[in-house]
Design a protein around this motif. Structure first.
Motif, PDB file in Angstrom:
ATOM      1  N   PRO A 194      52.738  56.789 -10.274  1.00 40.53           N
ATOM      2  CA  PRO A 194      54.077  56.222 -10.052  1.00 40.53           C
ATOM      3  C   PRO A 194      54.592  56.561  -8.651  1.00 40.53           C
ATOM      4  CG  PRO A 194      53.976  57.522 -12.095  1.00 40.53           C
ATOM      5  CD  PRO A 194      52.751  57.839 -11.315  1.00 40.53           C
ATOM      6  N   MET A 195      55.210  55.604  -8.013  1.00 42.68           N
ATOM      7  CA  MET A 195      55.704  55.798  -6.653  1.00 42.68           C
ATOM      8  C   MET A 195      56.752  56.901  -6.587  1.00 42.68           C
ATOM      9  SD  MET A 195      54.988  54.662  -3.695  1.00 42.68           S
ATOM     10  CE  MET A 195      55.576  54.814  -2.027  1.00 42.68           C
ATOM     11  N   GLU A 196      57.611  56.982  -7.615  1.00 47.24           N
ATOM     12  CA  GLU A 196      58.660  57.996  -7.562  1.00 47.24           C
ATOM     13  C   GLU A 196      58.099  59.419  -7.609  1.00 47.24           C
ATOM     14  OE1 GLU A 196      58.530  56.334 -11.851  1.00 47.24           O
ATOM     15  OE2 GLU A 196      58.364  55.598  -9.772  1.00 47.24           O
ATOM     16  N   ARG A 197      56.971  59.596  -8.295  1.00 49.78           N
ATOM     17  CA  ARG A 197      56.339  60.918  -8.337  1.00 49.78           C
ATOM     18  C   ARG A 197      55.702  61.255  -6.980  1.00 49.78           C
ATOM     19  NH1 ARG A 197      54.327  63.006 -12.893  1.00 49.78           N
ATOM     20  NH2 ARG A 197      53.997  64.811 -11.512  1.00 49.78           N
ATOM     21  N   ILE A 198      55.093  60.270  -6.367  1.00 46.92           N
ATOM     22  CA  ILE A 198      54.502  60.471  -5.040  1.00 46.92           C
ATOM     23  C   ILE A 198      55.579  60.850  -4.033  1.00 46.92           C
ATOM     24  CG2 ILE A 198      53.315  59.314  -3.135  1.00 46.92           C
ATOM     25  CD1 ILE A 198      51.948  57.544  -5.276  1.00 46.92           C
ATOM     26  N   GLU A 199      56.691  60.125  -4.053  1.00 47.72           N
ATOM     27  CA  GLU A 199      57.792  60.394  -3.128  1.00 47.72           C
ATOM     28  C   GLU A 199      58.424  61.759  -3.393  1.00 47.72           C
ATOM     29  OE1 GLU A 199      59.255  55.806  -2.262  1.00 47.72           O
ATOM     30  OE2 GLU A 199      60.156  56.947  -3.905  1.00 47.72           O
ATOM     31  N   GLN A 200      58.412  62.184  -4.648  1.00 46.34           N
ATOM     32  CA  GLN A 200      58.955  63.501  -4.986  1.00 46.34           C
ATOM     33  C   GLN A 200      58.156  64.611  -4.299  1.00 46.34           C
ATOM     34  OE1 GLN A 200      58.415  64.734  -9.088  1.00 46.34           O
ATOM     35  NE2 GLN A 200      60.299  65.944  -9.054  1.00 46.34           N
ATOM     36  N   ILE A 201      56.837  64.512  -4.340  1.00 48.89           N
ATOM     37  CA  ILE A 201      55.998  65.504  -3.668  1.00 48.89           C
ATOM     38  C   ILE A 201      56.220  65.460  -2.165  1.00 48.89           C
ATOM     39  CG2 ILE A 201      53.631  66.252  -3.202  1.00 48.89           C
ATOM     40  CD1 ILE A 201      54.440  66.791  -6.049  1.00 48.89           C
ATOM     41  N   ARG A 202      56.276  64.255  -1.615  1.00 49.41           N
ATOM     42  CA  ARG A 202      56.530  64.109  -0.172  1.00 49.41           C
ATOM     43  C   ARG A 202      57.820  64.813   0.220  1.00 49.41           C
ATOM     44  NH1 ARG A 202      58.636  58.448   1.430  1.00 49.41           N
ATOM     45  NH2 ARG A 202      60.349  59.408   0.259  1.00 49.41           N
TER      46      ARG A 202
END
Length: 364
Positions: free
Chosen positions: A43-51
């Protein structure tokens, strides 16, 4: 050389981002969404959270380890295309947040194998250990139970949910030869490398650990010849290797320095660690220092320096020292020591290379 540090995420790692940013020369984390089932689109939101978490500490997320490959792809089943499509969509999302390298592996069933997670050394430290004779007689199910009982944190490649499917997986691989695995790997590359090229990402396969068949399962990324064959399957900079000196170094016949000289332009990411290999084939992970193991770490770093290496490097596994309670192989202290040893070698080679020109300038 760009130094990075593996991080397993908040709540799943004893090492914090604040710890990581204090290690000299570390500029980014090596990360993944370890809680997601293999084969699922990220999920994009999980990727952005790590970023965003990394960015708050001045760290980048350029390297992902790993976007794991579903077993149906390795087995060459008709369902593989669905999982490859998910993989491609994940590549596209990672490209949007600036990821440059995706490390992955193509090892059937197990990502790595050890028989003892806390083998006691003569100095009182403990480390990951592989007892070659034991692996031949042990039930793989029992080994998975042992691995998970000895770690309170998730062990990538040894997740408890694998227990439910282990028997059926072994049955599925019963008729899969090494050549079949090569064919299935080539099919995977034919689909994902074009997507990686479009998104500015280099796919970097990790060698098999250890670099020989275990439990009767085929393995292919085991030697210099096999890496050469792998790179020829899809001739593109996006098809590359995560060269791990520890994994390949478990077989003393592997010349890691020669591999670096041959493949340096296809190594965007490297794991540097040491192992001590015993005459009977057992091996234990040691400090990064050359004299403590079998791998010529001094020669490894020198080979990267001589070839002007600008890729990402991480210290990989470390011992458990000074009473640290941590994920096996992934504590803070010994990996941080390893980084300083690698920087010391790199700086020394850098100064040595500059010495002739400096001498000439002084004479003039």
């Amino acid at each position: 050389m760009r130094m990075v540090f593996r991080w397993f995420g908040e709540g799943n790692d004893t090492v914090s981002l604040d710890h990581i940013r204090q290690i000299p020369g570390v500029e980014g984390i090596v990360w993944a969404l370890h809680d997601l089932p293999v084969g699922e689109e990220w999920p994009m939101e999980r990727i952005e959270q790590i970023r965003d978490q990394a960015s708050a500490y001045g760290l980048h997320i350029d390297v992902v380890e790993s976007v794991n490959v579903h077993e149906d792809i390795k087995l060459g089943l008709p369902s593989r295309d669905r999982y490859i499509d998910n993989y491609i969509r994940t590549i596209e999302k990672l490209g949007k947040v600036g990821v440059k390298v995706i490390c992955y592996n193509f090892m059937p069933v197990f990502d790595w194998a050890r028989t003892d997670l806390h083998k006691l050394g003569p100095d009182g430290s403990t480390a990951l250990f592989f007892e070659k004779s034991k692996i031949h007689g042990i039930d793989p199910l029992e080994l998975v139970r042992t691995i998970n009982q000895n770690s309170a944190l998730t062990m990538p490649g040894w997740e408890p949910e694998r227990l439910a499917h282990l028997t059926s997986l072994f049955d599925a691989y019963r008729n899969v030869s090494e050549e079949d695995l090569w064919d299935n790997l080539e099919y995977f590359l034919s689909k994902v490398i074009p997507a990686a090229e479009k998104n500015g990402i280099r796919m970097a396969i990790h060698p098999d650990d250890p670099p020989w068949p275990i439990f009767g399962l085929p393995r292919v990324i085991t030697s210099q010849d096999n890496i050469r064959r792998f790179l020829s399957l899809y001739d593109s900079p996006a098809n590359s290797v995560t060269l791990c000196s520890g994994s390949l170094g478990a077989n003393p016949s592997n010349d890691i320095v020669a591999m670096i000289h041959e493949f340096h332009d296809r190594i965007p990411f490297t794991h540097i660690r040491n192992v001590k290999v015993f005459e009977n084939g057992d091996f234990i992970e040691t400090s990064h220092r050359t004299q403590d193991g079998t791998v010529d770490i001094e020669g490894v770093v020198q080979a990267y320096h001589e070839n002007g290496y600008t890729g990402y490097t991480r210290p990989d596994h470390g011992r458990h020292i000074w009473g640290e309670e941590c994920r096996p192989g992934y504590g803070l202290y010994d990996r941080a020591l390893g980084i300083m040893y690698l920087w010391g070698l790199w700086d020394a080679y850098k100064r040595s290379a500059a010495a002739p020109s400096q001498l000439k300038e002084a004479v003039q």
